[in-house]
Scaffold this motif. Structure first.
Motif, mmCIF file in Angstrom:
data_model
loop_
_atom_site.group_PDB
_atom_site.id
_atom_site.type_symbol
_atom_site.label_atom_id
_atom_site.label_comp_id
_atom_site.label_asym_id
_atom_site.label_seq_id
_atom_site.Cartn_x
_atom_site.Cartn_y
_atom_site.Cartn_z
ATOM 1 N N GLU A 1 0.803 -1.234 0.000
ATOM 2 C CA GLU A 1 0.000 0.000 0.000
ATOM 3 C C GLU A 1 0.826 1.270 0.000
ATOM 4 O O GLU A 1 0.281 2.365 -0.045
ATOM 5 N N GLY A 2 2.116 1.165 0.090
ATOM 6 C CA GLY A 2 2.927 2.368 0.163
ATOM 7 C C GLY A 2 3.171 2.726 1.605
ATOM 8 O O GLY A 2 2.388 2.399 2.496
ATOM 9 N N THR B 1 3.198 4.872 4.764
ATOM 10 C CA THR B 1 2.461 6.030 5.282
ATOM 11 C C THR B 1 3.304 6.782 6.308
ATOM 12 O O THR B 1 4.197 6.222 6.942
ATOM 13 N N GLY C 1 -1.169 2.513 -2.161
ATOM 14 C CA GLY C 1 -0.201 3.568 -1.892
ATOM 15 C C GLY C 1 -0.641 4.972 -2.244
ATOM 16 O O GLY C 1 -0.048 5.922 -1.798
ATOM 17 N N THR D 1 0.167 8.407 2.357
ATOM 18 C CA THR D 1 1.419 7.769 1.949
ATOM 19 C C THR D 1 2.351 8.784 1.299
ATOM 20 O O THR D 1 1.916 9.805 0.758
ATOM 21 N N GLY E 1 10.005 6.394 0.714
ATOM 22 C CA GLY E 1 9.387 5.516 1.705
ATOM 23 C C GLY E 1 10.227 4.273 1.947
ATOM 24 O O GLY E 1 10.483 3.881 3.095
#
Lengths: 141, 141, 141, 141
Positions: free
Chosen positions: A10-11, A13, B4, B13, B98
């Motif tokens: 999901e990336g 956060t 994301g 994100t 990230g």
């Protein structure tokens, strides 16, 4: 899915990083060092290290062509150090950084309307005024 | 869930912010201003504005007790400006911020093992050496 | 000649600026705001303003050809702000900045011997390694 | 007495440091690295190192009581590094830093008249508004 703190597809956060930093400090008994101004000065220190990477290079093209893999990795580490202190500073100040950032993007869009900025940006390059002032345009912040 | 870049319950994100910044610049024809060193200097400018908020206050307690709502909002904006330029600089350099940040947290954990740091941190406060050096301990970066 | 603090033909001394800053603060009852970390953060704020002048310009040639007189004047003011806070910070910390600076120039000369640096500097440009690392050379600090 | 560049009893002038930096760069064939933005980023790097000295200490009293001699010496070196790059950056930009600094002190005196600032400063401490904003007062820059 627990919202905002999962790790993976999901990336990453900002909340995940916040929790990781909080855990990190707690485990080491470092919370007492993490006052707002201590963290701010630590952030300034990391910005200095980031600047050192770019300081003697003259202009650097996008995508960093010609940089070695280890140089890019080092850059990633310094960018991360700035981010991690920024996330921690925000947390310690009680600021929701993700929410604040989305709000700021919205404010910037109001401050710099698309049509006006694009026209202005183009005219500069047709004219003689090739220097882009930070106050007048060219900046979204 | 699109991974994301969704906005909402899942937390903000870094990828979402990256996309927003890229769209913002593209719409205004500002990509040409966004070279690595231009963005780095813009980031330094924002760190300066962040510092100005804290400069005459002396030590500031966690949670910012006594700050007005508008002061906190202003702080959120300056923190966001730093974050947005950091995200944009990373993108322009081809760094996955990230991913780099998660990797750096892992490196920090190796560099500062929990047991050692906690013991060292405690002993300092039992002794006379109350000054915490940045190289020797007290820092996770 | 009263030594170090005269104003005029002899050039501006750091001691003169130190005295002017001390008088300035005393007259306004601002001494209590001038703690080391307050001044340091104020300095960081001024470095940010200095950076803003250069942030969207891309590479800038020596001597600033094409800059308007008012732009140069603005630059002079921001450079001065950094200097004045640096002088004040040094004073408040009890550091003799002029003496320290001369000592540091001497240390730099030992660290970067003329012959070695010149040869190395030249060979880089004959070879392929055109990126000048901050640690290895190219820097006197 | 040759004016402005003598070393000794008269105090260290900015012109002396300027000449020393120019000679230093020339002898090592480093002039080509000393572009305005390279020097600016080097200065930011040094400000980062200066910040690192103060980052985990919490508030630091004037005069640095309790600091070891080697810590003070290190601080003097970092303050000097900032100064030397500032002097060099000014020189490369064609700015007379000493002259600009004296002019800026004069501008600050006009901006912050003694009577007004002193009264305002006092009233704040009689009242509840103990937080000194950077825009409204407490700053001479």
């Amino acid at each position: 899915m627990t919202g905002g703190v999962s790790e993976g597809e999901e990336g990453v956060t900002l909340d995940l990083l916040k929790m990781k930093m909080a855990d990190f400090a707690k485990e080491r008994d470092w919370d007492r060092f993490h006052s707002p101004r201590n963290l701010l000065l630590a952030l300034v220190g990391e910005v200095g290290e980031l600047s050192e990477i770019f300081q003697w290079r003259g202009e650097v093209p996008r995508g960093l062509p010609g940089w070695k893999e280890e140089e890019k990795q080092h850059l990633g580490e310094e960018l991360s150090d700035v981010l991690l202190y920024l996330v921690r500073l925000s947390d310690i100040c009680g600021i929701d950084l993700g929410k604040a950032a989305l709000r700021k993007v919205g404010l910037n869009a109001l401050k710099y309307p698309v049509g006006v900025c694009k026209a202005y940006s183009s005219s500069k390059y047709g004219g003689k005024d090739h220097i882009v002032g930070s106050q007048s345009n060219g900046s979204e912040s």
